[in-house]
Design an enzyme around this catalytic site. Structure first.
Site, PDB file in Angstrom:
ATOM      1  N   HIS A 169       0.811  -1.219   0.000  1.00 21.91           N
ATOM      2  CA  HIS A 169       0.000   0.000   0.000  1.00 21.91           C
ATOM      3  C   HIS A 169       0.849   1.276   0.000  1.00 21.91           C
ATOM      4  O   HIS A 169       0.407   2.299  -0.518  1.00 21.91           O
ATOM      5  CB  HIS A 169      -0.947  -0.003   1.204  1.00 21.91           C
TER       6      HIS A 169
ATOM      7  N   VAL B 224       2.086   3.338  -4.321  1.00 19.43           N
ATOM      8  CA  VAL B 224       1.468   4.638  -4.609  1.00 19.43           C
ATOM      9  C   VAL B 224       2.546   5.712  -4.785  1.00 19.43           C
ATOM     10  O   VAL B 224       2.954   6.379  -3.837  1.00 19.43           O
ATOM     11  CB  VAL B 224       0.471   5.041  -3.515  1.00 19.43           C
TER      12      VAL B 224
ATOM     13  N   HIS C 230      -1.779 -13.471  -0.627  1.00 23.93           N
ATOM     14  CA  HIS C 230      -3.129 -13.842  -0.193  1.00 23.93           C
ATOM     15  C   HIS C 230      -3.156 -15.231   0.439  1.00 23.93           C
ATOM     16  O   HIS C 230      -4.212 -15.711   0.838  1.00 23.93           O
ATOM     17  CB  HIS C 230      -4.093 -13.804  -1.371  1.00 23.93           C
ATOM     18  N   SER C 231      -2.003 -15.882   0.511  1.00 19.95           N
ATOM     19  CA  SER C 231      -1.964 -17.191   1.181  1.00 19.95           C
ATOM     20  C   SER C 231      -2.003 -17.048   2.694  1.00 19.95           C
ATOM     21  O   SER C 231      -2.221 -18.035   3.403  1.00 19.95           O
ATOM     22  CB  SER C 231      -0.706 -17.968   0.764  1.00 19.95           C
TER      23      SER C 231
ATOM     24  N   PRO D 174      -4.455  -1.119  -7.658  1.00 17.59           N
ATOM     25  CA  PRO D 174      -5.476  -1.925  -8.329  1.00 17.59           C
ATOM     26  C   PRO D 174      -6.477  -2.451  -7.305  1.00 17.59           C
ATOM     27  O   PRO D 174      -6.119  -2.734  -6.166  1.00 17.59           O
ATOM     28  CB  PRO D 174      -4.666  -3.070  -8.953  1.00 17.59           C
TER      29      PRO D 174
END
Length: 327
Positions: free
Chosen positions: A68, A72, A194-195, A164
């Site tokens: 995050h 950006v 995401h695991s 995204p």
């Protein structure tokens, strides 16, 4: 006339020196603090271990922070800044929903300030805590450079331009990552994060209500409905589904086997396993954890070096949640 010529030559010389100085500003290097704060990386590593032992979910936060913040525009710890009367903080936007544990970065900063006041940037703390958080989750150790300085302003107004969304098309996802220098296998590897951790029901109920997404593995749907019984969940209530029920506290390639079996929670997980551009890499990572770790390490390195502030740019914050001018 001669004085004007001398003045013009002097101005050119000054401009050339300024450009030379800017060009020769030190960039990121390995072990940047070896002379100014030799214990810096050890302090961060020990603090991450200690905090993880007390609060297991900190490691998920460290990992999410680097995405995050660094995605950006610049890897400059702008994510950590609090809102002011005029400017909204990045961490308080809808796109930062579910992010937490920022106070523990302050704990690390305080430990460093006791050892070396005003030396180690919050941007480097954010990156190195992610590196060590990955190790805590039994992922690879990734050597990362340091020497970042801290930004002075929030970038909340441009988040949508860069980050995204989990419901966007794979074309948009790949395009946005490519602007940061991350290629398709790098995208597939980074989404392997995401695991670990969990997803709030707010982010996935559209796949369950009013009708269940037929693409979902029906054996997995029952568990999802049990965890998310409300079509309109309260975002303030803890209603979550584990991203990986098999190894929820381990960064591994089980995620790829899950999404190939239609057990991905988010739209982007499903697309990753079905899109012809990404599916070959998903299948390769499902078979080889070594390959997953290699591509994951490469992508994290690229992300951590995205347009950092170095040299005389930015500042070294006294507190990670405040620009120095507000101190």
């Amino acid at each position: 006339m001669a004085s004007k010529a001398l003045f013009f030559l002097g101005l050119l010389s000054f401009s050339a020196l300024s450009a030379f100085a800017e060009f020769n500003e030190p960039g990121l290097v390995m072990n940047n603090y070896k002379d100014t704060c030799p214990q810096a990386e050890d302090i961060i590593r020990e603090q991450v271990k200690l905090l993880y032992k007390r609060h297991k979910n900190t490691a998920f936060s460290w990992l999410r922070n680097i995405f995050h913040d660094c995605f950006v525009e610049s890897c400059d710890a702008s994510l950590l800044l609090d809102s002011t009367r005029r400017v909204l903080s990045e961490k308080e936007t809808d796109r930062s929903f579910g992010m937490r544990n920022f106070r523990y970065l302050e704990t690390i900063k305080e430990a460093l300030e006791r050892e070396c006041p005003g030396v180690v940037s919050c941007a480097d703390i954010l990156v190195l805590s992610a590196r060590d958080g990955i190790v805590a989750l039994r992922g690879p150790h990734i050597p990362l450079k340091t020497g970042r300085r801290d930004g002075r302003k929030s970038r909340a107004d441009i988040l949508e331009k860069y980050l995204p969304d989990h419901n966007e098309s794979m074309s948009v996802v790949l395009q946005r990552f490519s602007k940061t220098g991350i290629d398709t296998p790098g995208v597939v590897a980074l989404l392997g994060a995401h695991s670990v951790g969990r997803t709030h029901c707010v982010k996935l109920v559209h796949r369950l209500y009013p009708e269940v997404d037929p693409e979902l593995n029906q054996d997995h749907v029952e568990h999802m409905l049990h965890k998310c019984p409300d079509a309109i969940p309260d975002p303030k209530v803890e209603q979550y589904v584990r991203n990986d029920r098999g190894t929820p506290m381990k960064l591994d390639n089980n995620y790829y086997r899950n999404i190939l079996d239609n057990k991905g929670l988010l739209i982007v997980d499903h697309q990753l396993a079905t899109d012809k551009r990404t599916k070959p890499y998903v299948k390769k990572m499902a078979k080889s954890q070594d390959y997953f770790f290699k591509e994951f390490s490469r992508a994290i390195t690229i992300l951590s070096e995205n347009n950092p502030l170095t040299g005389t740019k930015g500042e070294i914050r006294k507190q990670c949640n405040l620009a120095n001018k507000l101190h």
